[in-house]
Design a protein around this motif. Structure first.
Motif, PDB file in Angstrom:
ATOM      1  N   PRO A  23       0.981  -1.583  -0.259  1.00 28.04           N
ATOM      2  CA  PRO A  23      -0.054  -0.291  -0.250  1.00 28.04           C
ATOM      3  C   PRO A  23       0.815   1.167  -0.390  1.00 28.04           C
ATOM      4  N   VAL A  24       0.545   2.528  -1.146  1.00 25.74           N
ATOM      5  CA  VAL A  24       0.813   3.915  -0.800  1.00 25.74           C
ATOM      6  C   VAL A  24       1.391   4.271   0.718  1.00 25.74           C
ATOM      7  N   HIS A  25       0.147   4.233   1.360  1.00 25.46           N
ATOM      8  CA  HIS A  25       0.353   5.087   2.419  1.00 25.46           C
ATOM      9  C   HIS A  25       0.877   3.432   3.573  1.00 25.46           C
ATOM     10  N   THR A  26       1.809   2.640   3.986  1.00 27.42           N
ATOM     11  CA  THR A  26       2.501   2.337   4.466  1.00 27.42           C
ATOM     12  C   THR A  26       2.617   2.988   5.702  1.00 27.42           C
ATOM     13  N   HIS A  27       3.831   3.997   5.603  1.00 26.91           N
ATOM     14  CA  HIS A  27       4.553   4.848   6.319  1.00 26.91           C
ATOM     15  C   HIS A  27       3.628   5.822   6.773  1.00 26.91           C
ATOM     16  N   HIS A  28       2.954   6.348   6.379  1.00 21.68           N
ATOM     17  CA  HIS A  28       2.250   7.112   6.627  1.00 21.68           C
ATOM     18  C   HIS A  28       0.673   7.391   7.177  1.00 21.68           C
ATOM     19  N   GLY A  29       0.485   7.660   8.376  1.00 19.05           N
ATOM     20  CA  GLY A  29      -0.684   7.612   8.810  1.00 19.05           C
ATOM     21  C   GLY A  29      -0.975   9.519   9.701  1.00 19.05           C
ATOM     22  N   GLY A  30      -1.903   9.147  11.199  1.00 18.60           N
ATOM     23  CA  GLY A  30      -2.133  10.315  11.148  1.00 18.60           C
ATOM     24  C   GLY A  30      -2.085  10.548  12.697  1.00 18.60           C
ATOM     25  N   TRP A  31      -0.446  11.371  12.975  1.00 23.42           N
ATOM     26  CA  TRP A  31      -0.639  11.283  14.000  1.00 23.42           C
ATOM     27  C   TRP A  31      -1.484  11.546  15.411  1.00 23.42           C
ATOM     28  N   GLU A  32      -1.207  11.285  16.248  1.00 21.22           N
ATOM     29  CA  GLU A  32      -1.673  10.916  17.442  1.00 21.22           C
ATOM     30  C   GLU A  32      -3.401  10.389  17.553  1.00 21.22           C
ATOM     31  N   GLU A  33      -2.800   9.119  16.194  1.00 27.27           N
ATOM     32  CA  GLU A  33      -4.431   8.755  16.596  1.00 27.27           C
ATOM     33  C   GLU A  33      -4.073   7.019  15.845  1.00 27.27           C
ATOM     34  N   LEU A  34      -4.890   6.836  16.807  1.00 28.12           N
ATOM     35  CA  LEU A  34      -4.586   4.411  16.635  1.00 28.12           C
ATOM     36  C   LEU A  34      -5.415   4.331  15.268  1.00 28.12           C
ATOM     37  N   HIS A  35      -5.135   3.459  14.777  1.00 26.51           N
ATOM     38  CA  HIS A  35      -4.738   2.877  13.120  1.00 26.51           C
ATOM     39  C   HIS A  35      -5.506   1.635  13.131  1.00 26.51           C
ATOM     40  N   PRO A  36      -6.001   1.195  12.343  1.00 31.04           N
ATOM     41  CA  PRO A  36      -6.577  -0.369  11.733  1.00 31.04           C
ATOM     42  C   PRO A  36      -5.483  -0.702  10.938  1.00 31.04           C
ATOM     43  N   PRO A  37      -5.270  -2.065  11.089  1.00 31.71           N
ATOM     44  CA  PRO A  37      -4.688  -3.177  10.254  1.00 31.71           C
ATOM     45  C   PRO A  37      -3.989  -2.231   9.170  1.00 31.71           C
ATOM     46  N   LEU A  38      -2.756  -2.240   8.563  1.00 34.35           N
ATOM     47  CA  LEU A  38      -2.653  -1.611   7.224  1.00 34.35           C
ATOM     48  C   LEU A  38      -2.514  -3.088   5.691  1.00 34.35           C
ATOM     49  N   MET A  39      -2.689  -4.227   5.984  1.00 38.85           N
ATOM     50  CA  MET A  39      -2.917  -5.376   5.346  1.00 38.85           C
ATOM     51  C   MET A  39      -4.801  -5.509   5.680  1.00 38.85           C
ATOM     52  N   GLU A  40      -4.754  -6.645   4.155  1.00 36.04           N
ATOM     53  CA  GLU A  40      -6.395  -7.167   4.607  1.00 36.04           C
ATOM     54  C   GLU A  40      -6.200  -8.580   5.455  1.00 36.04           C
ATOM     55  N   PRO A  41      -6.967  -9.158   5.957  1.00 35.75           N
ATOM     56  CA  PRO A  41      -6.807 -10.655   6.187  1.00 35.75           C
ATOM     57  C   PRO A  41      -6.564 -11.509   5.339  1.00 35.75           C
ATOM     58  N   ALA A  42      -5.275 -12.684   5.124  1.00 33.24           N
ATOM     59  CA  ALA A  42      -4.426 -13.615   4.352  1.00 33.24           C
ATOM     60  C   ALA A  42      -3.719 -13.124   3.442  1.00 33.24           C
ATOM     61  N   THR A  43      -3.054 -11.397   3.334  1.00 33.17           N
ATOM     62  CA  THR A  43      -2.399 -11.031   2.867  1.00 33.17           C
ATOM     63  C   THR A  43      -1.298 -10.240   2.973  1.00 33.17           C
ATOM     64  N   TYR A  44      -0.243 -10.992   2.167  1.00 31.09           N
ATOM     65  CA  TYR A  44       1.294  -9.812   2.809  1.00 31.09           C
ATOM     66  C   TYR A  44       1.827  -8.849   1.271  1.00 31.09           C
ATOM     67  N   ALA A  45       3.166  -8.010   1.666  1.00 31.88           N
ATOM     68  CA  ALA A  45       3.127  -7.272   0.775  1.00 31.88           C
ATOM     69  C   ALA A  45       5.080  -6.848   0.657  1.00 31.88           C
ATOM     70  N   VAL A  46       5.475  -6.837   0.275  1.00 35.15           N
ATOM     71  CA  VAL A  46       7.108  -6.898   0.510  1.00 35.15           C
ATOM     72  C   VAL A  46       7.397  -5.269   0.126  1.00 35.15           C
ATOM     73  N   ASP A  47       8.388  -4.437   1.166  1.00 26.61           N
ATOM     74  CA  ASP A  47       8.530  -3.364   0.407  1.00 26.61           C
ATOM     75  C   ASP A  47      10.361  -3.459   0.210  1.00 26.61           C
ATOM     76  N   PRO A  48      10.747  -3.078  -0.756  1.00 33.12           N
ATOM     77  CA  PRO A  48      11.925  -3.174  -1.702  1.00 33.12           C
ATOM     78  C   PRO A  48      12.281  -2.619  -1.261  1.00 33.12           C
ATOM     79  N   GLU A  49      12.347  -1.189  -0.543  1.00 31.11           N
ATOM     80  CA  GLU A  49      13.173  -0.021   0.040  1.00 31.11           C
ATOM     81  C   GLU A  49      13.230  -0.318   1.151  1.00 31.11           C
TER      82      GLU A  49
END
Length: 351
Positions: A23-49
């Protein structure tokens, strides 16, 4: 589908998962907020950087070493962490336990500042990092050297393709139920704007009328100048006709599996990639009723007996860190015109 297991003892560390685009928003959330999981259940992604610690100051690293890490303009610090980390939803993790003394965070959770904080229950080897502090999407990052990928034995679902963008559930609405702007949209717009600035080299653009101009116009106006000689833009991608005449710049989706931007036949125009869910909403907004209905309405008839959802009190503003982090990772930022743009932008941000 695959599972990831400990490279040391073979203990399975994940549920069966299938790969999707990071996801393009992987490393960018809203400060001082609790967020839900980044990934949908049963999925994975790889960050090449490179991600995570260790971090080294730009002054110590220098431009050449930073460029090898994928950073092409001065920043405070550069990551020398591992490439190709694997991210999953916390609910898909298995047989891992927190490592005492490695669970530091800012205020509401753990942020991985000290490196891996999850150990394999089978052998005690550090294998992953749980991150869920404020401003972070909830994730578990598997260390690429500490795990191995194996077939799960379960049949794999069909991999996501361009056609998935036309499904209603793929669209990401720009406004949250509480009336605030979607954090995913804020980050996605910041990333897209960095690409737009790079493509135009800080020149004016004209947005197409409709949802694109209504939702992105304010954001584009904050980052790009107005005036004569504006370059034209248009929305393009699978399932919609290519704009005619062909604009100078096309706003296109990223592939839901590979993350690669869609390209028009003949590759005749510059493209700016958008989060696929954001693009899908702009291209196929559809009906947005928040109230379930029963029965079947006649074709072409939309319900109009539900209240309008709350709207944010201010225009959509891009996530500043998403814009900055993306821009410094584009080689084009080294061009003189874009270097001047970034210097002016940084000076303005300090005031």
């Amino acid at each position: 589908m695959d599972v990831f297991a400990c490279a040391g003892c073979g203990t399975e560390l994940t549920a069966p998962v299938s790969r999707v685009a990071l996801p393009v928003h992987t490393h960018h959330g809203g400060w001082e907020e609790l967020h839900p999981p980044l990934m949908e259940p049963a999925t994975y992604a790889v960050d090449p950087e490179p991600t995570g610690p260790p971090w080294r100051l730009w002054q110590e690293v220098g431009a050449d070493a930073a460029a090898r890490q994928g950073v092409f303009a001065p920043v405070y610090s550069v990551s020398f962490g591992a490439r190709n980390r694997i991210v999953i939803a916390p609910g898909d993790s298995r047989s891992m336990t927190l490592i005492p003394g490695q669970c530091e965070g800012y205020c509401r959770g753990v942020d991985g500042r000290a490196g891996p904080n999850l150990a394999c229950e089978g052998c005690g080897r550090a294998v992953a990092t749980r991150m869920d502090d404020c401003g972070m999407w909830q994730t578990v990052w598997l260390e690429p050297e500490a795990v191995v990928r194996r077939p799960s034995g379960f049949p794999a679902d069909p991999p996501p393709e361009w056609g998935d963008l036309e499904r209603a559930e793929h669209r990401v609405p720009p406004v949250e139920p509480d009336g605030s702007w979607s954090r995913r949209w804020e980050a996605a717009v910041g990333v897209a704007l960095a690409h737009l600035v790079a493509v135009t080299e800080d020149r004016p653009v004209n947005l197409p009328a409709g949802p694109v101009a209504e939702l992105l116009g304010h954001a584009v106006g904050r980052y790009l100048p107005t005036g004569p000689g504006a370059r034209s833009t248009g929305l393009a991608g699978p399932g919609i006709p290519l704009p005619q005449p062909l604009p100078d710049i096309l706003l296109v989706p990223r592939h839901p599996l590979t993350g690669a931007p869609w390209r028009p036949p003949g590759d005749r125009a510059a493209v700016v990639p958008l989060d696929s869910g954001v693009w899908a909403y702009l291209a196929h907004p559809g009906e947005t009723s928040p109230i379930p209905v029963t029965g079947v309405l006649p074709e072409g008839v939309l319900r109009d007996d539900y209240p309008l959802p709350p709207l944010p009190r201010c225009p959509l503003t891009p996530h500043r860190a998403a814009f900055e982090d993306t821009l410094v990772r584009l080689p084009a930022v080294r061009a003189p015109r874009l270097r001047r743009f970034r210097d002016a932008y940084r000076r303005a941000a300090l005031h």
